[in-house]
Design a protein around this motif. Structure first.
Motif, PDB file in Angstrom:
ATOM      1  N   PHE A   1      72.705  43.022  44.640  1.00  0.00           N
ATOM      2  CA  PHE A   1      73.157  43.804  45.540  1.00  0.00           C
ATOM      3  C   PHE A   1      74.617  43.154  46.089  1.00  0.00           C
ATOM      4  O   PHE A   1      74.926  41.990  45.517  1.00  0.00           O
ATOM      5  CB  PHE A   1      72.068  43.769  46.876  1.00  0.00           C
ATOM      6  N   ASN A   2      75.133  43.992  46.805  1.00  0.00           N
ATOM      7  CA  ASN A   2      76.573  43.298  47.287  1.00  0.00           C
ATOM      8  C   ASN A   2      76.493  43.420  48.890  1.00  0.00           C
ATOM      9  O   ASN A   2      75.807  44.055  49.231  1.00  0.00           O
ATOM     10  CB  ASN A   2      77.469  43.914  46.798  1.00  0.00           C
ATOM     11  N   ILE A   3      76.977  42.531  49.594  1.00  0.00           N
ATOM     12  CA  ILE A   3      77.207  42.461  50.905  1.00  0.00           C
ATOM     13  C   ILE A   3      78.666  42.370  51.400  1.00  0.00           C
ATOM     14  O   ILE A   3      79.286  41.613  50.998  1.00  0.00           O
ATOM     15  CB  ILE A   3      76.764  41.017  51.475  1.00  0.00           C
ATOM     16  N   SER A   4      78.945  43.689  52.018  1.00  0.00           N
ATOM     17  CA  SER A   4      80.464  43.736  52.593  1.00  0.00           C
ATOM     18  C   SER A   4      80.341  43.269  54.129  1.00  0.00           C
ATOM     19  O   SER A   4      79.488  43.960  54.769  1.00  0.00           O
ATOM     20  CB  SER A   4      80.981  44.987  52.156  1.00  0.00           C
ATOM     21  N   VAL A   5      81.111  42.424  54.463  1.00  0.00           N
ATOM     22  CA  VAL A   5      81.158  41.921  55.774  1.00  0.00           C
ATOM     23  C   VAL A   5      81.986  42.770  56.725  1.00  0.00           C
ATOM     24  O   VAL A   5      83.281  42.971  56.330  1.00  0.00           O
ATOM     25  CB  VAL A   5      81.575  40.511  56.111  1.00  0.00           C
ATOM     26  N   VAL A   6      81.499  43.571  57.522  1.00  0.00           N
ATOM     27  CA  VAL A   6      82.258  44.725  58.527  1.00  0.00           C
ATOM     28  C   VAL A   6      83.025  43.891  59.426  1.00  0.00           C
ATOM     29  O   VAL A   6      82.802  42.893  59.941  1.00  0.00           O
ATOM     30  CB  VAL A   6      81.284  45.548  59.030  1.00  0.00           C
ATOM     31  N   GLY A   7      84.364  44.358  59.492  1.00  0.00           N
ATOM     32  CA  GLY A   7      85.310  43.747  60.493  1.00  0.00           C
ATOM     33  C   GLY A   7      85.328  44.427  61.775  1.00  0.00           C
ATOM     34  O   GLY A   7      84.815  45.590  62.080  1.00  0.00           O
ATOM     35  N   GLU A   8      85.765  43.963  62.603  1.00  0.00           N
ATOM     36  CA  GLU A   8      85.935  44.379  63.998  1.00  0.00           C
ATOM     37  C   GLU A   8      86.837  45.753  64.065  1.00  0.00           C
ATOM     38  O   GLU A   8      86.757  46.520  65.117  1.00  0.00           O
ATOM     39  CB  GLU A   8      86.360  43.523  65.119  1.00  0.00           C
ATOM     40  N   ASN A   9      87.618  46.072  63.168  1.00  0.00           N
ATOM     41  CA  ASN A   9      88.298  47.246  63.201  1.00  0.00           C
ATOM     42  C   ASN A   9      87.557  48.283  62.708  1.00  0.00           C
ATOM     43  O   ASN A   9      87.964  49.502  63.006  1.00  0.00           O
ATOM     44  CB  ASN A   9      89.456  47.037  62.034  1.00  0.00           C
ATOM     45  N   ALA A  10      86.279  48.191  62.543  1.00  0.00           N
ATOM     46  CA  ALA A  10      85.471  49.685  61.762  1.00  0.00           C
ATOM     47  C   ALA A  10      85.270  50.383  63.115  1.00  0.00           C
ATOM     48  O   ALA A  10      85.019  49.755  64.299  1.00  0.00           O
ATOM     49  CB  ALA A  10      84.166  48.950  61.236  1.00  0.00           C
ATOM     50  N   ASP A  11      85.062  51.689  63.112  1.00  0.00           N
ATOM     51  CA  ASP A  11      84.729  52.596  64.285  1.00  0.00           C
ATOM     52  C   ASP A  11      83.440  52.956  64.005  1.00  0.00           C
ATOM     53  O   ASP A  11      82.568  52.855  63.013  1.00  0.00           O
ATOM     54  CB  ASP A  11      85.687  53.730  64.530  1.00  0.00           C
ATOM     55  N   LEU A  12      82.867  53.860  65.295  1.00  0.00           N
ATOM     56  CA  LEU A  12      81.589  53.923  65.117  1.00  0.00           C
ATOM     57  C   LEU A  12      81.073  55.208  64.299  1.00  0.00           C
ATOM     58  O   LEU A  12      80.000  55.288  63.752  1.00  0.00           O
ATOM     59  CB  LEU A  12      81.157  54.583  66.875  1.00  0.00           C
ATOM     60  N   GLU A  13      81.921  55.963  64.212  1.00  0.00           N
ATOM     61  CA  GLU A  13      81.885  56.874  63.025  1.00  0.00           C
ATOM     62  C   GLU A  13      81.286  56.382  61.501  1.00  0.00           C
ATOM     63  O   GLU A  13      80.479  56.875  61.006  1.00  0.00           O
ATOM     64  CB  GLU A  13      82.883  58.037  62.873  1.00  0.00           C
ATOM     65  N   PHE A  14      82.276  55.720  61.045  1.00  0.00           N
ATOM     66  CA  PHE A  14      82.106  54.759  60.029  1.00  0.00           C
ATOM     67  C   PHE A  14      80.474  54.220  59.990  1.00  0.00           C
ATOM     68  O   PHE A  14      79.812  53.995  59.146  1.00  0.00           O
ATOM     69  CB  PHE A  14      83.385  53.755  59.859  1.00  0.00           C
ATOM     70  N   LEU A  15      80.416  53.228  61.208  1.00  0.00           N
ATOM     71  CA  LEU A  15      79.100  52.589  61.180  1.00  0.00           C
ATOM     72  C   LEU A  15      77.912  53.377  60.975  1.00  0.00           C
ATOM     73  O   LEU A  15      76.981  53.127  60.442  1.00  0.00           O
ATOM     74  CB  LEU A  15      79.038  51.581  62.264  1.00  0.00           C
ATOM     75  N   GLN A  16      78.095  54.675  61.847  1.00  0.00           N
ATOM     76  CA  GLN A  16      76.775  55.534  61.800  1.00  0.00           C
ATOM     77  C   GLN A  16      76.531  56.244  60.606  1.00  0.00           C
ATOM     78  O   GLN A  16      75.726  56.625  60.339  1.00  0.00           O
ATOM     79  CB  GLN A  16      77.244  56.660  63.104  1.00  0.00           C
ATOM     80  N   LEU A  17      77.705  56.383  59.773  1.00  0.00           N
ATOM     81  CA  LEU A  17      77.565  56.954  58.239  1.00  0.00           C
ATOM     82  C   LEU A  17      76.546  56.013  57.743  1.00  0.00           C
ATOM     83  O   LEU A  17      75.648  56.691  56.956  1.00  0.00           O
ATOM     84  CB  LEU A  17      78.824  57.166  57.878  1.00  0.00           C
ATOM     85  N   PHE A  18      76.579  54.714  57.789  1.00  0.00           N
ATOM     86  CA  PHE A  18      75.737  53.857  56.898  1.00  0.00           C
ATOM     87  C   PHE A  18      74.381  53.563  57.736  1.00  0.00           C
ATOM     88  O   PHE A  18      73.580  53.193  57.116  1.00  0.00           O
ATOM     89  CB  PHE A  18      76.713  52.635  56.501  1.00  0.00           C
ATOM     90  N   GLY A  19      74.413  53.499  59.025  1.00  0.00           N
ATOM     91  CA  GLY A  19      73.493  53.260  59.581  1.00  0.00           C
ATOM     92  C   GLY A  19      72.348  54.514  60.194  1.00  0.00           C
ATOM     93  O   GLY A  19      71.494  54.214  60.485  1.00  0.00           O
ATOM     94  N   PHE A  20      72.949  55.728  60.002  1.00  0.00           N
ATOM     95  CA  PHE A  20      72.216  56.850  60.739  1.00  0.00           C
ATOM     96  C   PHE A  20      71.992  58.000  59.591  1.00  0.00           C
ATOM     97  O   PHE A  20      71.509  58.885  60.099  1.00  0.00           O
ATOM     98  CB  PHE A  20      72.493  57.190  61.952  1.00  0.00           C
ATOM     99  N   SER A  21      72.399  57.704  58.499  1.00  0.00           N
ATOM    100  CA  SER A  21      72.153  58.681  57.508  1.00  0.00           C
ATOM    101  C   SER A  21      71.542  57.921  56.342  1.00  0.00           C
ATOM    102  O   SER A  21      71.711  56.885  55.990  1.00  0.00           O
ATOM    103  CB  SER A  21      73.441  59.502  57.131  1.00  0.00           C
ATOM    104  N   SER A  22      70.814  58.885  55.532  1.00  0.00           N
ATOM    105  CA  SER A  22      69.834  58.481  54.496  1.00  0.00           C
ATOM    106  C   SER A  22      70.833  58.575  53.198  1.00  0.00           C
ATOM    107  O   SER A  22      71.466  59.745  52.783  1.00  0.00           O
ATOM    108  CB  SER A  22      68.650  59.027  54.221  1.00  0.00           C
ATOM    109  N   GLY A  23      70.909  57.650  52.073  1.00  0.00           N
ATOM    110  CA  GLY A  23      71.354  57.971  50.984  1.00  0.00           C
ATOM    111  C   GLY A  23      70.555  58.823  50.069  1.00  0.00           C
ATOM    112  O   GLY A  23      71.146  59.414  48.979  1.00  0.00           O
TER     113      GLY A  23
END
Length: 171
Positions: free
Chosen positions: A63-85
């Protein structure tokens, strides 16, 4: 149980991705990532068993770990946190580059760790995967986002599927 003490633990905001075995991959938003050894350089990640990424890590052994920066917005984060692959091709909606043999999210991320699984521990609804870090790199300047920043500054919410959910939301 009173969970107030657990809410004081420090967490980061990460995208953990794994290959799908068909040339693609998937990623999810995670906050339970930690370095566990410096020699050899090792990390662990905690992934909920209901997640597609959990199954992909188990199958691929990496696996890979991408460290999210403070520049990310909620829409971007919600894509990966609230939708299923299982339902959404999340990687098609983000900038990726190939690392560790599969597409990895680099958009809004400040660092990357490429990892190879060395072991795992069953933790009920989640699995903790232990891994050797094969390489690390800086992707962009900026600060790594913390869970406190996500919740307190961005007013983001946690998914009920997140392993650390009870620490913030159950009373």
């Amino acid at each position: 149980m009173n969970y107030d003490g657990l809410s004081k633990l420090g967490y980061g905001v990460y995208l953990v991705g794994a290959p799908d075995g068909k040339g693609g991959g998937n990623a999810l938003l995670a906050n339970l990532v930690m370095q566990v050894s410096s020699e050899p350089l090792m990390v662990c990640v905690c992934i909920g068993k209901e997640n597609l990424t959990h199954d992909q890590i188990a199958a691929a052994g990496k696996f890979n770990i991408s460290v999210v920066g403070e520049n990310a917005d909620l829409e971007f984060l919600q894509l990966f946190g609230f939708s299923s692959g299982r339902d959404t091709d999340k990687l098609a909606k983000a900038e990726t580059k190939e690392y560790n043999g599969f597409p990895t999210v680099v958009q809004n991320c400040v660092a990357l760790l490429e990892c190879e699984v060395t072991g795992r521990t069953d933790c009920g609804a989640s699995t903790v995967y232990f891994a050797n870090v094969l390489s690390t790199r800086t992707l962009a300047p900026g600060k790594a986002m913390t869970s406190s920043y996500y919740h307190d500054v961005m007013e983001g919410k946690a998914s009920q599927k997140a392993p650390a959910w009870a620490a913030r939301y159950e009373k």
